[in-house]
Design an enzyme around this catalytic site. Structure first.
Site, mmCIF file in Angstrom:
data_model
loop_
_atom_site.group_PDB
_atom_site.id
_atom_site.type_symbol
_atom_site.label_atom_id
_atom_site.label_comp_id
_atom_site.label_asym_id
_atom_site.label_seq_id
_atom_site.Cartn_x
_atom_site.Cartn_y
_atom_site.Cartn_z
ATOM 1 N N GLU A 193 -4.869 -9.510 1.855
ATOM 2 C CA GLU A 193 -5.380 -8.987 2.954
ATOM 3 C C GLU A 193 -6.900 -9.213 2.526
ATOM 4 O O GLU A 193 -7.424 -8.724 1.349
ATOM 5 C CB GLU A 193 -5.537 -7.449 3.428
ATOM 6 C CG GLU A 193 -4.052 -7.380 4.170
ATOM 7 C CD GLU A 193 -3.901 -6.174 4.695
ATOM 8 O OE1 GLU A 193 -4.887 -5.167 4.807
ATOM 9 O OE2 GLU A 193 -2.946 -5.555 5.030
ATOM 10 N N GLU B 251 0.755 -1.148 0.012
ATOM 11 C CA GLU B 251 -0.002 -0.036 0.088
ATOM 12 C C GLU B 251 0.845 1.204 0.153
ATOM 13 O O GLU B 251 0.505 2.205 0.770
ATOM 14 C CB GLU B 251 -1.007 0.133 1.126
ATOM 15 C CG GLU B 251 -2.058 -1.213 1.006
ATOM 16 C CD GLU B 251 -3.192 -1.018 2.111
ATOM 17 O OE1 GLU B 251 -3.256 -0.100 2.970
ATOM 18 O OE2 GLU B 251 -4.038 -1.709 1.810
#
Length: 468
Positions: free
Chosen positions: A276, A175
Site C-alpha cells: 500500500e 498488518e
C-alpha cells in the site's frame, strides 16, 4: 500509521519430515495442464521468483497496481465474482496502465472464471489476501484462533485461485502486527506462510509466491522483514511487502526517507514491494512513482500498489463508483500520467543470489517470547489431513467463523518440517484435475517414509487505510 479495516487471518499447513526428503521439480505453468482443467485464465505468463525479484518468463516483473475492494470492509464482498463490477473496472485499469490489483477478501465458494479471464486478457494479475473477516487470527490472543477450521478456509481459497495463470501471489496476512505489543504474533504469521507454501506444494500446484504485508510501523518493520526471511527454506517467505505512507507531497526521495529504506534493505535476498502507498496529506500528485520505478530503487524494490481504487469514505479512492458509473478523481489522472512516464526497463539491477537473514533478537520492540529463533507452532491435528486430501469446499463469506472453533495447535514444530515430501493422494495430475492446478510438481526420490509433525499459523488482514 494508518489503520481501519482490520481483518485477522491465518493459514495452516502440515509439517512433514523425513530422513531423506523428497526432491521436487516444479514445471513451468503448462498450457496442457491448464487446458486439462478448462479453467486457466490464460493470456499471461505465470510469475516466478528469481533472487530478489519477480519474473514473467525471462522479463523482470514490476508490480504496478492498485488495491481493489469496492464496498470497503463493511460489506466483505468479493469483487472477483462480481462480473459486472469487474468488467466496469477493467476499463479503468487499462486507462491507468496497471498490471496488478490487490484484493483483500474473496468468497472461496464463488466462481471467478469470468473476471480472472477478463483480467488476464487485459494483462492484469491478482495479488490476493487469503483471509476473511470471519476466518481470521485474533491479534490479541492468536493461539486459540489458529485452528483447523481457520486453515480449511485458507486452503480452500488457495484451491479456488491456484489454477489461474494470473494469480500473482498470496498474502498470508496484512498488518497482523500493528505495534510493538503485538510482535508476539510473528511466529503465527510465519507459520501460516510456511503452511500455505506446503499446501501449494503438497497439492501439486505451481509455485505461487506466498508472503506477508507488514504495517507502516517503523519500530519493528525491519525486524519483521528479517524474521520472515530467516530460518530453514520451508519457513522463509517468498517475498516481503509493507505498507508505506511516508511520502506525502511535497516531498522527495530523501525527504521521505525512502533512500534510507533502500539502504536498509539493500542486501535483502527476496522480492520486496509496497503493498500500500499513496499518502493523502497534501496534493496527491504521485511524484513517488518516479522514485519507485527509478534506478535508485529497482535494485531493491519490485514496485507497489496504490491505496486505493474506489472511494470508501476515507479520501483514498482515485475513483467514485455509482452503479455502472465511474467518476475519475484528479488523483486518477495524476497516477495514470506518472505510471505512463515511469516504466523501468531491463532487469533493474536485481540481485540473482543472496543469503537468508538472521532472526532478530528479543528487544523492547520485538517482544517474541512464546516461540524463539526458528521455533514455530505446529499444525493443529485436525488440519493434518488437508495436505493429502485437500481442504474440500470452503465456508465462503457466510460461514460461522473460526476464532472460537477450538482444536488449536498444542505443540512446537521442528525446523524444516514444513518441507513438501509427497504430493496429494492420486498424484499431482489427479490433484490438478480435481482442483484446477495449472502446474504440477513431480516427486523425485524419497528416502525414509515421512512423518507428520506439522505447523500452522496465524495471519491478520487489514483492509483499508486511514493515515494518522
Amino acid at each position: 500509521m494508518k489503520g481501519a479495516i482490520a481483518i485477522a487471518v491465518a493459514t495452516a499447513a502440515l509439517a512433514s519430515g523425513a530422513a531423506t526428503p523428497a526432491k521436487l521439480v516444479a514445471r513451468a505453468s503448462s498450457s496442457a495442464a491448464s487446458s486439462a482443467t478448462g479453467t486457466s485464465s490464460g493470456s499471461v505468463p505465470t510469475v516466478t521468483v528469481k533472487g530478489n525479484a519477480f519474473f514473467a518468463g525471462e522479463d523482470r516483473f514490476y508490480i504496478r497496481g492498485v488495491d481493489y475492494q469496492p464496498g470497503g470492509s463493511s460489506g466483505a464482498s468479493d469483487p472477483i465474482s462480481n462480473v459486472a463490477g469487474c468488467t466496469r473496472d477493467i476499463v479503468e485499469f487499462k486507462k491507468l496502465g496497471i498490471n496488478t490489483v490487490r484484493v483483500y477478501t474473496v468468497d472461496n465458494t464463488a466462481n471467478h472464471d469470468e473476471c480472472m479471464s477478463a483480467l488476464a486478457a487485459a494483462g492484469i494479475y491478482l495479488a490476493l489476501d487469503v483471509n476473511t473477516p470471519k476466518y481470521s487470527i485474533n491479534r490479541g490472543d492468536p493461539g486459540p484462533s489458529y485452528n483447523a477450521d481457520y486453515l480449511q478456509s485458507i486452503f480452500a481459497t488457495i484451491d479456488a485461485f491456484a489454477h489461474y495463470d494470473n494469480t500473482l501471489l498470496f498474502f498470508s496476512g496484512n498488518e497482523v502486527i500493528n505495534d510493538d505489543n503485538t510482535t508476539n504474533c510473528a511466529p503465527y504469521v510465519k507459520a501460516v506462510t510456511r503452511d500455505m507454501k506446503q499446501y501449494i506444494g503438497s497439492r501439486g500446484y505451481r509455485s505461487i509466491p506466498v508472503g506477508y504485508s507488514a504495517a507502516d510501523v517503523e519500530s519493528n518493520r525491519f525486524d519483521m522483514a528479517q524474521y520472515m526471511n530467516c530460518g530453514t527454506d520451508d519457513q522463509r517467505s517468498d517475498f516481503f511487502a509493507f505498507n508505506d505512507y511516508s511520502w506525502c507531497n511535497p516531498s522527495s526521495y530523501t525527504q521521505s526517507g525512502w533512500d534510507t529504506k533502500v539502504a536498509m534493505y539493500g542486501n535483502y535476498s527476496i522480492p520486496l514491494f509496497l503493498s500500500e502507498y499513496g499518502c493523502i496529506k497534501g496534493q496527491r500528485t504521485f511524484d513517488e512513482v518516479a522514485a519507485l520505478y527509478g534506478t535508485d530503487m529497482t535494485p531493491v524494490y519490485s514496485g507497489g500498489l496504490v491505496y486505493e481504487y474506489s472511494e470508501e469514505g476515507n479520501d483514498y479512492g482515485i475513483v467514485k463508483l455509482s452503479g455502472t458509473t465511474v467518476s475519475e478523481e484528479a488523483a486518477f489522472t495524476a497516477l495514470a500520467q506518472q505510471l505512463s512516464k515511469n516504466v523501468p526497463s531491463g532487469d533493474g539491477g536485481y540481485k540473482s543470489t543472496g543469503t537468508p537473514s538472521t532472526c532478530p533478537a528479543q528487544s523492547d520492540t520485538w517482544e517474541v517470547t512464546d516461540f524463539t529463533g526458528e521455533e514455530l507452532p505446529a499444525i493443529p491435528s485436525g488440519a493434518v489431513s488437508f495436505m493429502k486430501d485437500g481442504a474440500g469446499t470452503g465456508p465462503g463469506l457466510a460461514g460461522s467463523g473460526s476464532q472460537n472453533a477450538g482444536g488449536a495447535s498444542t505443540s512446537t514444530a521442528t525446523p524444516g518440517s514444513g518441507s513438501v515430501t509427497a504430493v496429494a493422494s492420486g498424484g499431482a495430475a489427479a490433484s490438478a484435475s480435481a482442483s484446477g492446478a495449472a502446474q504440477a510438481l513431480i516427486a523425485g526420490e524419497m528416502g525414509v517414509a515421512p512423518f507428520v509433525c506439522g505447523a500452522v499459523v496465524l495471519v491478520s488482514t487489514l483492509l483499508g487505510a486511514s493515515l494518522l
